[in-house]
Motif scaffolding. Structure first.
Motif, PDB file in Angstrom:
ATOM      1  N   SER A 103      -8.874  11.673  -1.885  1.00 45.27           N
ATOM      2  CA  SER A 103      -9.083  12.292  -1.598  1.00 45.27           C
ATOM      3  C   SER A 103      -8.882  13.107  -3.026  1.00 45.27           C
ATOM      4  O   SER A 103      -8.108  13.676  -3.375  1.00 45.27           O
ATOM      5  CB  SER A 103      -8.502  13.415   0.192  1.00 45.27           C
ATOM      6  N   ASP A 104      -8.734  14.726  -2.538  1.00 45.83           N
ATOM      7  CA  ASP A 104      -8.485  15.333  -4.162  1.00 45.83           C
ATOM      8  C   ASP A 104      -6.775  15.761  -4.099  1.00 45.83           C
ATOM      9  O   ASP A 104      -5.901  15.654  -5.222  1.00 45.83           O
ATOM     10  CB  ASP A 104      -8.821  16.976  -3.885  1.00 45.83           C
ATOM     11  N   SER A 105      -5.958  15.543  -2.733  1.00 46.42           N
ATOM     12  CA  SER A 105      -4.492  15.254  -2.876  1.00 46.42           C
ATOM     13  C   SER A 105      -4.058  14.009  -2.824  1.00 46.42           C
ATOM     14  O   SER A 105      -2.986  14.230  -2.994  1.00 46.42           O
ATOM     15  CB  SER A 105      -4.003  16.587  -2.213  1.00 46.42           C
ATOM     16  N   VAL A 106      -4.483  13.132  -2.274  1.00 46.94           N
ATOM     17  CA  VAL A 106      -4.298  12.346  -1.779  1.00 46.94           C
ATOM     18  C   VAL A 106      -5.046  10.705  -2.459  1.00 46.94           C
ATOM     19  O   VAL A 106      -5.759  10.663  -2.458  1.00 46.94           O
ATOM     20  CB  VAL A 106      -4.427  11.668  -0.434  1.00 46.94           C
ATOM     21  N   TYR A 107      -4.351   9.688  -3.602  1.00 48.82           N
ATOM     22  CA  TYR A 107      -4.475   7.947  -3.900  1.00 48.82           C
ATOM     23  C   TYR A 107      -3.610   7.543  -3.078  1.00 48.82           C
ATOM     24  O   TYR A 107      -2.835   7.246  -2.783  1.00 48.82           O
ATOM     25  CB  TYR A 107      -3.806   8.662  -5.303  1.00 48.82           C
TER      26      TYR A 107
ATOM     27  N   ARG B   7       5.149  18.085  -6.873  1.00 52.32           N
ATOM     28  CA  ARG B   7       5.136  17.877  -6.252  1.00 52.32           C
ATOM     29  C   ARG B   7       4.432  17.229  -4.881  1.00 52.32           C
ATOM     30  O   ARG B   7       3.019  17.050  -4.985  1.00 52.32           O
ATOM     31  CB  ARG B   7       4.331  19.378  -5.303  1.00 52.32           C
ATOM     32  N   VAL B   8       5.198  16.154  -4.767  1.00 47.42           N
ATOM     33  CA  VAL B   8       4.625  14.500  -4.041  1.00 47.42           C
ATOM     34  C   VAL B   8       5.290  13.850  -3.660  1.00 47.42           C
ATOM     35  O   VAL B   8       6.130  14.355  -3.278  1.00 47.42           O
ATOM     36  CB  VAL B   8       3.695  14.154  -5.458  1.00 47.42           C
ATOM     37  N   VAL B   9       4.068  13.399  -2.194  1.00 44.74           N
ATOM     38  CA  VAL B   9       5.667  12.684  -0.832  1.00 44.74           C
ATOM     39  C   VAL B   9       5.060  11.234  -1.234  1.00 44.74           C
ATOM     40  O   VAL B   9       3.733  11.091  -1.302  1.00 44.74           O
ATOM     41  CB  VAL B   9       4.835  12.752   0.412  1.00 44.74           C
ATOM     42  N   ILE B  10       5.645   9.994  -1.706  1.00 41.39           N
ATOM     43  CA  ILE B  10       5.308   8.653  -1.744  1.00 41.39           C
ATOM     44  C   ILE B  10       5.636   7.901  -0.086  1.00 41.39           C
ATOM     45  O   ILE B  10       6.615   8.362   0.057  1.00 41.39           O
ATOM     46  CB  ILE B  10       6.377   8.380  -2.699  1.00 41.39           C
ATOM     47  N   THR B  11       4.297   7.505   0.053  1.00 42.49           N
ATOM     48  CA  THR B  11       4.943   6.980   1.984  1.00 42.49           C
ATOM     49  C   THR B  11       4.189   5.648   1.619  1.00 42.49           C
ATOM     50  O   THR B  11       3.288   4.652   1.107  1.00 42.49           O
ATOM     51  CB  THR B  11       3.853   7.703   2.497  1.00 42.49           C
ATOM     52  N   ASP B  12       4.888   4.500   2.453  1.00 45.29           N
ATOM     53  CA  ASP B  12       4.694   3.330   2.169  1.00 45.29           C
ATOM     54  C   ASP B  12       3.993   2.576   3.762  1.00 45.29           C
ATOM     55  O   ASP B  12       4.321   2.835   4.339  1.00 45.29           O
ATOM     56  CB  ASP B  12       5.435   1.939   2.011  1.00 45.29           C
TER      57      ASP B  12
ATOM     58  N   LYS C 265       0.935  -0.991  -0.473  1.00 43.36           N
ATOM     59  CA  LYS C 265       0.129   0.258   0.035  1.00 43.36           C
ATOM     60  C   LYS C 265       1.240   1.022  -0.065  1.00 43.36           C
ATOM     61  O   LYS C 265       1.469   1.002   1.234  1.00 43.36           O
ATOM     62  CB  LYS C 265      -0.860   0.270   1.076  1.00 43.36           C
ATOM     63  N   LEU C 266       0.814   1.853  -1.111  1.00 43.73           N
ATOM     64  CA  LEU C 266       1.615   3.080  -0.919  1.00 43.73           C
ATOM     65  C   LEU C 266       1.341   4.266  -1.113  1.00 43.73           C
ATOM     66  O   LEU C 266      -0.282   4.519  -1.987  1.00 43.73           O
ATOM     67  CB  LEU C 266       2.560   3.414  -2.931  1.00 43.73           C
ATOM     68  N   ARG C 267       0.979   5.050  -0.275  1.00 44.81           N
ATOM     69  CA  ARG C 267       0.469   6.802  -0.132  1.00 44.81           C
ATOM     70  C   ARG C 267       0.724   7.799  -0.625  1.00 44.81           C
ATOM     71  O   ARG C 267       1.909   7.508  -1.046  1.00 44.81           O
ATOM     72  CB  ARG C 267       0.121   7.060   1.260  1.00 44.81           C
ATOM     73  N   VAL C 268       0.823   7.700  -2.006  1.00 43.87           N
ATOM     74  CA  VAL C 268       1.059   8.966  -3.420  1.00 43.87           C
ATOM     75  C   VAL C 268       0.193  10.475  -3.077  1.00 43.87           C
ATOM     76  O   VAL C 268      -1.522  10.595  -3.587  1.00 43.87           O
ATOM     77  CB  VAL C 268       0.248   9.346  -4.437  1.00 43.87           C
ATOM     78  N   GLU C 269       0.202  11.340  -1.523  1.00 44.66           N
ATOM     79  CA  GLU C 269      -0.627  12.834  -1.938  1.00 44.66           C
ATOM     80  C   GLU C 269       0.138  14.344  -2.201  1.00 44.66           C
ATOM     81  O   GLU C 269       1.660  13.973  -2.339  1.00 44.66           O
ATOM     82  CB  GLU C 269      -0.592  12.863  -0.121  1.00 44.66           C
ATOM     83  N   GLY C 270       0.208  14.717  -2.281  1.00 47.60           N
ATOM     84  CA  GLY C 270       0.840  16.362  -3.040  1.00 47.60           C
ATOM     85  C   GLY C 270      -0.406  16.812  -4.001  1.00 47.60           C
ATOM     86  O   GLY C 270      -1.716  16.691  -4.107  1.00 47.60           O
ATOM     87  N   ALA C 271      -0.023  18.366  -3.849  1.00 43.80           N
ATOM     88  CA  ALA C 271      -0.545  19.044  -4.725  1.00 43.80           C
ATOM     89  C   ALA C 271      -0.545  18.452  -5.869  1.00 43.80           C
ATOM     90  O   ALA C 271      -1.439  18.491  -7.464  1.00 43.80           O
ATOM     91  CB  ALA C 271       0.559  20.356  -4.841  1.00 43.80           C
ATOM     92  N   ASP C 272       0.804  18.345  -6.915  1.00 42.84           N
ATOM     93  CA  ASP C 272       0.319  17.571  -7.687  1.00 42.84           C
ATOM     94  C   ASP C 272       0.245  15.656  -7.728  1.00 42.84           C
ATOM     95  O   ASP C 272       0.891  14.854  -8.922  1.00 42.84           O
ATOM     96  CB  ASP C 272       1.659  17.630  -8.668  1.00 42.84           C
ATOM     97  N   ALA C 273       0.016  15.293  -7.072  1.00 43.86           N
ATOM     98  CA  ALA C 273      -0.248  13.480  -7.528  1.00 43.86           C
ATOM     99  C   ALA C 273      -1.522  13.357  -8.326  1.00 43.86           C
ATOM    100  O   ALA C 273      -0.937  12.483  -8.690  1.00 43.86           O
ATOM    101  CB  ALA C 273      -1.155  13.432  -5.795  1.00 43.86           C
ATOM    102  N   GLU C 274      -2.481  14.372  -8.646  1.00 38.97           N
ATOM    103  CA  GLU C 274      -2.754  13.505 -10.289  1.00 38.97           C
ATOM    104  C   GLU C 274      -2.214  13.824 -11.343  1.00 38.97           C
ATOM    105  O   GLU C 274      -2.306  12.568 -11.668  1.00 38.97           O
ATOM    106  CB  GLU C 274      -4.447  14.495 -10.120  1.00 38.97           C
TER     107      GLU C 274
END
Length: 815
Positions: free
Chosen positions: A543-547, A571-576, A494-503
């Motif tokens: 959410s709008d900025s989180v996948y 502008r994204v952060v990737i978290t396991d 499960k990888l959380r990809v979030e940030g203003a440029d995630a989409e």
């Protein structure tokens, strides 16, 4: 020149056969400024004492391609370099002493034919005719590969090194790498020392070919290279009068191999329980060293050998040799770009097959480095398959005791390793264990593969036929098809990809369209520039900025690495977040009824259609319900915070018992998914398989601008398919399919199965496999007669382009 230069395009660390091969192939591709550093003398680690067996057949098509390349290369090196490699095509025999081993050999022979390797199943009498010194008592059969060979390991390595030097490579002996200079995700320099001084080589790339020292060098580079040295024993007999050239002989049931060498017999062993070595580090002085003899350890192998080859009883021992070789946790070597760094490459941990692998491995790595993409699917050996914890020294020590012996153990399907277990456990583990779960291990995760019935032994009983859990899986399979099944999917990444440029970022990396409403789940692939599949995932917009990107357990690190390498300045952060949520799958026609019994939320098609997720209350806790399936039935995956997992399991299980729901395992998931023709990443779909030819064009958006691989997708749409993935069902319900069985079309081998399992609903073994189809319509492809070869026997098969089970997915989307 005795002092290394101040700069190199690439520094190769390690002067064994692997390092020499990488240098040879890089220079062949035109690389300049190639520098190889060897701490002592070339070949002084493992290469010098290797047995030099050079076989063609490996467990997968691409590993076989690389092994065949090695043979062809070694055969031509002498003409190129003027150095003899001692390479001779003497052939090889593998003899079976049990019915199960004979079945394995017959299946290997079928696989060899699918891979284009010349092979001949032979009877015990034919084994004796080809190896007259062999006592054939108990031999049940064998296989003969006439083009297998043997060679001189050191001369092969030195010939490769000479070829590299002739094209400009610089090779320095007695130059030790002391440290690597790093800047972020790149190595910028290699610190070295020798008797003549010390210095630094600034470089663009580093290749870790350090063999037994690979783990240590990996740490210098900030990378994880899990391997451990083990003692490897062989003896060489005194000269035997009249002994002529013989094929290489393997008798795996007695853990032994035999090689005729200059009038003597070399007897080597892969004993069931190995002796790890070098736990406190390899001595600084190690160079062409032998380890202490341990005759007691070797004696059982020798006793069998004297009986099997009676001439050994009449011959003295000239040499008793014990030398170290490196082994990895899964008996596959490490190759490729290290996931932790962007210019550190690895070719190490060759599990006693370094000579036969070196040519192909060096070619593949050099091509990858030159082109920036893997030339073929290297998933079997890609270093990114290794999980971070597998670099743990205690883990490596425990696992290495087993991996050496597994080389000659029966390679039964579903064979589970027994050492270094229990490292990663899902929050449901103890609940499942108490209810009869029988666990397998994948990427360190303990996963319930099947559930034993009351009074049944909760353990595997291995065979090539129906194993002791076959009916257990059938019951689990039927529960999912007819009622409801519950199983643990917590191990999936499960990888959380979030940030203003995630989409924007995910639209660039993924083939599917990520511009979707919150709560939408998208099934998609990450593609390479050729349209090949690098990852097979689902992506849920939270959410709008989180996948949330959900990946197979085995490829979580590789998929995360692929994402990180394509972030650029977005502008994204990737978290396991894999360990943060447990996942309980609830699947089957009564899954909605079960969920309604434990949750007040609405699970109707209107509120929660297929491919959407919603936050729910469940019992006294909270969770997220994803309506997706990998088994082809109505169902949900329930994502629950790990701290609430126990409560949620108890709540769901109690309600399930009232409905006769069944706890299920991973074997059930595999049999259900293959009936639905769902692809399995790493088998049915790889970086070599074009997404359209894999039948996954529906998952590639036509409505968004360019993404990685979009040009290749459009070219294929314009030019048409050259091959297609088909589903097959054996018409005889008895034979079993696993993978790599040949596919015959109108009596001719045209491909092989990429995966196989049993379809308990469809009533026979099911396989998937690619067929050439250039210029053919679907109806022309299906009009042919098909057979699958199983252990030498051809079995008639039905073929289909559509899933044989629920082709319109009506069960998945039912209201």
């Amino acid at each position: 020149m005795s002092i290394p230069p101040p700069h190199a395009r690439v520094v190769i660390i390690g002067g064994g056969v692997i390092g020499a091969s990488v240098a040879y192939h890089l220079t062949k591709l035109g690389w300049n400024d190639v520098v190889l550093l060897e701490r002592k003398q070339m070949c002084s680690g493992t290469t010098w004492h290797a047995a030099g067996l050079i076989a063609q057949l490996r467990a997968s098509q691409n590993m076989t391609r690389l092994a065949k390349y090695s043979q062809e290369l070694y055969g031509n090196l002498e003409a190129e370099t003027g150095m003899s490699t001692g390479f001779k095509r003497v052939g090889s025999i593998t003899a079976a002493l049990t019915a199960e081993r004979h079945e394995e050999l017959l299946r290997q022979a079928s696989m060899a034919r699918a891979f284009g390797v010349e092979v001949e199943p032979i009877t015990p009498d034919e084994v004796k005719a080809k190896y007259p010194h062999l006592n054939c008592d108990g031999v049940t059969g064998g296989v003969y590969l006439p083009l297998d060979g043997q060679g001189d390991p050191s001369n092969i390595a030195l010939a490769l090194a000479k070829g590299a030097k002739l094209r400009g490579a610089d090779i320095f002996e007695r130059v030790k790498v002391t440290d690597l200079r790093r800047d972020g995700r790149r190595v910028t320099g290699v610190n070295w020392q020798s008797e003549e001084g010390r210095g630094t080589i600034a470089c663009d790339h580093v290749v870790n070919c350090a063999g037994m020292w690979g783990h240590e060098v990996g740490k210098m580079a900030g990378t994880n290279v899990p391997l451990h040295a083990c003692e490897h024993f062989y003896i060489v007999s005194e000269k035997i009068p009249g002994l002529s050239q013989l094929p290489v002989l393997r008798v795996p049931d007695e853990c032994a191999y035999y090689k005729e060498d200059a009038g003597s017999i070399l007897l080597g062993a892969f004993e069931p329980k190995a002796k790890p070595w070098g736990m406190d580090g390899i001595p600084e002085s190690f160079e062409f060293d032998q380890l202490p003899e341990d005759f007691d350890h070797f004696e059982p192998i020798l006793e069998w050998a004297v009986n099997r080859l009676p001439i050994l009883a009449e011959t003295g021992i000239q040499t008793f040799f014990n030398g170290p070789e490196s082994f990895t946790p899964d008996d596959a070597y490490h190759l490729g770009l290290a996931p932790e760094m962007d210019n550190v490459w690895v070719a190490a941990g060759f599990n006693s097959i370094g000579i036969q692998s070196a040519g192909g491995a060096g070619m593949a790595l050099a091509t990858w480095m030159d082109e920036g993409e893997k030339p073929i699917d290297l998933g079997d050996v890609d270093i990114s398959r290794m999980q971070p914890f597998q670099g743990n020294k205690t883990y490596l020590f425990e696992r290495s005791k087993e991996t050496l012996g597994l080389l000659y153990a029966d390679h039964f399907p579903f064979l589970q390793k027994t050492t270094a277990r229990g490292v990663r456990r899902s929050p449901f583990h103890e609940h499942l264990k108490a209810r009869g779960a029988v666990f397998g291990e994948l990427a360190g995760w303990e996963r319930a593969n099947w559930f034993a019935n009351e009074g049944q032994s909760a353990a595997y009983n291995y065979t090539w036929k129906r194993q002791n859990w076959f009916e257990n899986r059938a019951q689990e399979h039927r529960a999912v098809r007819e009622n409801v099944g519950i199983y643990d999917m917590s191990s999936f990444g499960k990888l959380r990809v979030e940030g203003a440029d995630a989409e924007t970022f995910l639209n660039h990396v993924a083939g599917g369209n990520m511009s979707v409403p919150v709560g939408k789940i998208v099934y998609t692939q990450f593609l390479n520039s050729r349209g090949g599949i690098e990852a097979d995932v689902t992506i849920t917009r939270l959410s709008d900025s989180v996948y949330l990107v959900v990946t197979p357990a085995a490829t979580r690190l590789a998929d995360e690495t692929w994402l990180r390498r394509h972030v650029g300045d977005q502008r994204v952060v990737i978290t396991d977040v894999t360990a943060g949520e447990a996942v309980l799958a609830i699947m089957g026609p009564n899954s909605r009824k079960l969920l309604q019994a434990v949750s007040p939320n609405d699970f109707s098609n209107i509120a929660n259609p297929f491919g959407t997720a919603q936050v729910i209350e469940i019992g006294m806790g909270l969770a997220r319900a994803h309506r997706v399936t990998y088994v082809g039935e109505l169902g949900w995956e329930i994502y629950v915070p790990s701290d609430m997992a126990g409560h949620v399991f108890e709540t769901v299980n109690a309600a399930g018992e009232a409905m006769a729901a069944k706890l299920c395992g991973m074997h059930m998931m595999d049999s259900c998914r293959i009936e639905k023709a769902f692809r399995h990443f790493g088998h049915d779909i790889t970086c070599e398989d074009h997404v359209l030819e894999a039948g996954l064009g529906f998952a590639v958006s036509k409505d968004k601008p360019s993404f990685i691989g979009s040009d290749a997708v459009q070219r294929k749409r314009d030019n048409g398919l050259e091959r297609r993935l088909l589903q097959f069902r054996l018409k005889d319900p008895e034979p079993l399919l696993y993978h790599a069985e040949p596919i015959l079309r109108n009596g001719e081998i045209v491909g092989h199965l990429t995966s196989g399992s049993y379809g308990h609903t469809l009533g026979g073994a099911i396989g998937l496999g690619y067929l050439p189809c250039k210029g053919e319509t679907a109806s022309e492809l299906l009009a042919s007669s098909y057979e699958i070869e199983v252990a030498g026997r051809r079995v008639s098969a039905e073929a289909s382009l559509k899933p044989m089970y629920d082709p319109k997915s009506e069960r998945v989307k039912q209201g």
